[in-house]
Design a protein around this motif. Structure first.
Motif, mmCIF file in Angstrom:
data_model
loop_
_atom_site.group_PDB
_atom_site.id
_atom_site.type_symbol
_atom_site.label_atom_id
_atom_site.label_comp_id
_atom_site.label_asym_id
_atom_site.label_seq_id
_atom_site.Cartn_x
_atom_site.Cartn_y
_atom_site.Cartn_z
ATOM 1 N N PHE A 41 1.086 -0.950 0.073
ATOM 2 C CA PHE A 41 0.390 -0.007 0.094
ATOM 3 C C PHE A 41 0.954 1.051 -0.315
ATOM 4 N N GLN A 42 0.477 2.421 -0.996
ATOM 5 C CA GLN A 42 1.738 3.812 -1.098
ATOM 6 C C GLN A 42 0.234 4.670 -0.016
ATOM 7 N N PRO A 43 1.340 4.873 0.786
ATOM 8 C CA PRO A 43 0.583 5.909 2.051
ATOM 9 C C PRO A 43 0.665 7.274 1.086
ATOM 10 N N THR A 44 -0.342 8.464 1.489
ATOM 11 C CA THR A 44 -0.839 9.362 1.137
ATOM 12 C C THR A 44 -1.309 10.493 2.440
ATOM 13 N N ASP A 45 -1.100 11.500 2.288
ATOM 14 C CA ASP A 45 -1.946 12.345 3.542
ATOM 15 C C ASP A 45 -3.372 12.417 3.487
ATOM 16 N N GLU A 46 -3.643 11.695 2.749
ATOM 17 C CA GLU A 46 -5.888 10.902 2.806
ATOM 18 C C GLU A 46 -5.521 9.765 2.551
ATOM 19 N N PHE A 47 -6.771 9.406 3.553
ATOM 20 C CA PHE A 47 -7.159 8.107 3.581
ATOM 21 C C PHE A 47 -7.379 7.649 2.311
ATOM 22 N N GLN A 48 -7.319 6.405 1.973
ATOM 23 C CA GLN A 48 -7.717 5.546 0.555
ATOM 24 C C GLN A 48 -7.512 4.404 0.936
ATOM 25 N N THR A 49 -8.633 3.482 1.015
ATOM 26 C CA THR A 49 -8.921 2.406 0.600
ATOM 27 C C THR A 49 -8.189 1.439 0.213
ATOM 28 N N VAL A 50 -7.994 0.079 1.365
ATOM 29 C CA VAL A 50 -7.050 -1.172 1.354
ATOM 30 C C VAL A 50 -8.049 -2.317 0.459
ATOM 31 N N ARG A 51 -7.325 -2.770 -0.548
ATOM 32 C CA ARG A 51 -7.755 -3.688 -0.941
ATOM 33 C C ARG A 51 -7.306 -4.764 -0.254
ATOM 34 N N GLU A 52 -8.006 -5.572 -0.308
ATOM 35 C CA GLU A 52 -7.263 -6.835 0.522
ATOM 36 C C GLU A 52 -6.309 -8.102 0.891
ATOM 37 N N ASP A 53 -5.422 -7.885 -0.453
ATOM 38 C CA ASP A 53 -4.536 -8.493 -1.077
ATOM 39 C C ASP A 53 -3.400 -7.348 -0.983
ATOM 40 N N GLN A 54 -3.592 -6.040 0.170
ATOM 41 C CA GLN A 54 -3.193 -5.480 -0.516
ATOM 42 C C GLN A 54 -1.808 -5.317 1.244
ATOM 43 N N GLU A 55 -0.829 -5.049 1.653
ATOM 44 C CA GLU A 55 0.300 -5.408 2.191
ATOM 45 C C GLU A 55 0.173 -4.194 2.560
ATOM 46 N N LEU A 56 -0.118 -3.987 4.082
ATOM 47 C CA LEU A 56 0.204 -2.121 5.080
ATOM 48 C C LEU A 56 1.552 -2.406 5.837
ATOM 49 N N PRO A 57 2.341 -0.859 5.222
ATOM 50 C CA PRO A 57 3.784 -0.949 6.183
ATOM 51 C C PRO A 57 3.014 -0.677 7.557
ATOM 52 N N ASN A 58 4.034 -0.670 8.079
ATOM 53 C CA ASN A 58 3.684 -0.094 9.611
ATOM 54 C C ASN A 58 3.936 1.001 9.873
ATOM 55 N N GLY A 59 3.079 1.261 10.964
ATOM 56 C CA GLY A 59 3.456 2.988 11.208
ATOM 57 C C GLY A 59 2.440 4.020 10.893
ATOM 58 N N LEU A 60 1.147 3.647 9.615
ATOM 59 C CA LEU A 60 -0.019 3.990 9.374
ATOM 60 C C LEU A 60 -0.854 4.159 10.603
ATOM 61 N N HIS A 61 -2.139 5.175 9.329
ATOM 62 C CA HIS A 61 -3.311 5.427 10.883
ATOM 63 C C HIS A 61 -4.405 4.606 9.739
ATOM 64 N N VAL A 62 -4.440 3.578 10.245
ATOM 65 C CA VAL A 62 -5.620 2.961 9.898
ATOM 66 C C VAL A 62 -7.008 2.671 10.517
ATOM 67 N N ARG A 63 -7.407 2.406 10.279
ATOM 68 C CA ARG A 63 -9.449 2.811 10.223
ATOM 69 C C ARG A 63 -10.384 2.300 9.599
ATOM 70 N N LEU A 64 -11.268 1.031 10.029
ATOM 71 C CA LEU A 64 -12.421 0.502 8.659
ATOM 72 C C LEU A 64 -13.761 0.732 8.925
ATOM 73 N N ASN A 65 -14.116 1.549 8.100
ATOM 74 C CA ASN A 65 -15.419 1.891 7.500
ATOM 75 C C ASN A 65 -16.753 1.007 7.653
ATOM 76 N N ILE A 66 -17.358 1.062 9.098
ATOM 77 C CA ILE A 66 -18.342 -0.310 9.368
ATOM 78 C C ILE A 66 -19.151 -0.028 8.162
ATOM 79 N N TRP A 67 -19.679 0.964 7.759
ATOM 80 C CA TRP A 67 -21.445 1.199 6.961
ATOM 81 C C TRP A 67 -20.311 0.501 5.287
#
Length: 417
Positions: free
Chosen positions: A61-87
């Motif tokens: 996953f390539q992070p930016t200053d804005e929230f972006q959708t993480v795809r199911e098969d993407q790997e997340l680097p450490n130290g990101l701000h991650v959230r779950l959209n409950i809707w």
């Protein structure tokens, strides 16, 4: 060295130094910009599910200053701000900024790391003070058209009309109904139609219902449908409760007797069966215990069940020995734990047992083996047979039943033998 030669040597060096400083100054903003919004380079490992290169995306996953959708098969680097959209159920991430406060969450209550938000439809008007409590259960969308529901509605039609002698056609329709009965939408469809409910309960109570080789017996199929419709579906149970008295008064076509006279009858066959011959009776008993488990979530139906010797009929399932009965006996054991003995599972303590324990001598006889006081005897027998399994359900039931017996108080005037 001559002054003219020294001046000629110094000038090019001075120009080179000035050029280098300018190059560093110009490169700094570009580097800062690229760090805040990186874009995949040709060396980035991509995931491509189609032949269209525009639909590929980075494996990491390539992070930016804005929230972006993480795809199911993407790997997340450490130290990101991650959230779950409950809707939407989607995971979103961006570059983490320590102590950053989201202004849209200002004033909302937060419980530890979980944000507590009351859901509200987009653009919905505020809820008036004193309005009735909104029930989320029952607000169910019809499944998508791709669901194959033709057998389900065919079974509904045949049950409503009473035309249940359609042989293989009806059996196949019942099978299709069972497949979908676990879905909340279809479970409500079944329970909101009184004629369908009466038809299913009559089938469940009819142990002599015909069945062809390789086809699930109709009483077992009907019990499984009712169990599926009531499982985790309180609105469906409410529909049954509202019709319960009429259902029990209904006279089934096969014997012209009210359902109340046969519904609480034995789960077991009249003759003793063992070995492979026990597989079908055991499967029937398991399905019927599942239906009873759903029904006695109702306080009123549970009280009626206890009054009608329902626990004696359940105990009959624990009497036979043999591996063919293991699944049915486990279903009965879990029903008793969850309904009467295990408070953590929602049980209301003190309702059962309502009699003292019988002696082992009494419970070892054919006449006394299904007395309500013999639950302990049969549970202990099953526990000893499975002593190598430390997590066997019988051990928990044995211990909780012993505690309930210890706390049991005989009614005034009752003299124990």
């Amino acid at each position: 060295m001559a002054p003219s030669r020294a001046k000629a040597t110094t000038l090019p060096l001075l120009l080179a130094m000035i050029f280098g400083v300018l190059l560093c100054i110009l490169a700094a903003p570009a580097q800062a910009s690229s760090s805040s919004q990186p874009s995949p380079s040709a060396d980035v490992d991509l995931i491509c599910h189609t032949s269209n290169p525009d639909e590929c995306y980075p494996r990491i996953f390539q992070p930016t200053d804005e929230f972006q959708t993480v795809r199911e098969d993407q790997e997340l680097p450490n130290g990101l701000h991650v959230r779950l959209n409950i809707w939407t159920g989607e995971k979103e991430a961006k570059i983490n900024v320590p102590d950053e406060v989201d202004p849209s969450l200002e004033g909302l209550p937060v419980d530890q790391a979980v944000l507590v938000v009351d859901p509200q439809e987009p653009d919905a008007p505020p809820v008036p003070r004193g309005a009735p409590k909104y029930e989320t259960v029952g607000k169910i969308k019809e499944p998508k058209p791709e669901y194959e529901a033709e057998p389900f509605f065919q079974a509904m039609k045949m049950l409503k009309s009473g035309d249940i002698d359609g042989g293989e056609v009806f059996d196949n329709a019942l099978e299709g109904m069972e497949d979908l009965s676990h879905d909340i939408y279809y479970g409500l469809k079944i329970t909101e139609d009184p004629a369908v409910l009466k038809g299913l309960f009559c089938l469940m109570a009819d142990q002599g219902a015909p069945s062809a080789d390789g086809i699930t017996p109709r009483d077992q199929q009907a019990a499984a449908i009712l169990a599926g419709a009531l499982q985790n579906n309180p609105t469906a149970l409410e529909k049954v409760i509202n019709e319960w008295s009429k259902i029990m008064e209904f006279k089934c076509p096969q014997n012209d007797k009210p359902l109340s006279e046969g519904f609480y009858s034995s789960f077991m066959p009249s003759n003793t069966v063992t070995g492979d011959d026990a597989k079908q009776p055991a499967a029937k008993a398991k399905a019927k215990a599942g239906a009873i488990n759903g029904l006695i979530k109702s306080d009123s139906i549970r009280a009626e069940f206890l009054k009608s010797a329902g626990m004696r009929n359940l105990l009959e399932v624990l009497v036979p020995e043999g591996k063919e009965w293991a699944a049915a006996q486990r279903k009965v054991g879990q029903l008793v734990l969850d309904t009467f003995l295990d408070e953590d599972m929602g049980a209301k303590l003190g309702q059962w047992p309502s009699t003292p324990r019988s002696t082992d001598v009494q419970c070892s006889t054919v006449e006394g083996q299904t007395n309500e006081g013999c639950w302990d005897y049969h549970v202990e027998r099953i526990m000893k047979a499975n002593k190598r399994d430390s997590g066997h359900w019988s051990k928990d039931l044995h211990d909780r039943l012993a505690l309930a017996r210890k706390n049991y108080k005989a009614p005034s005037g009752h003299q124990e033998l």
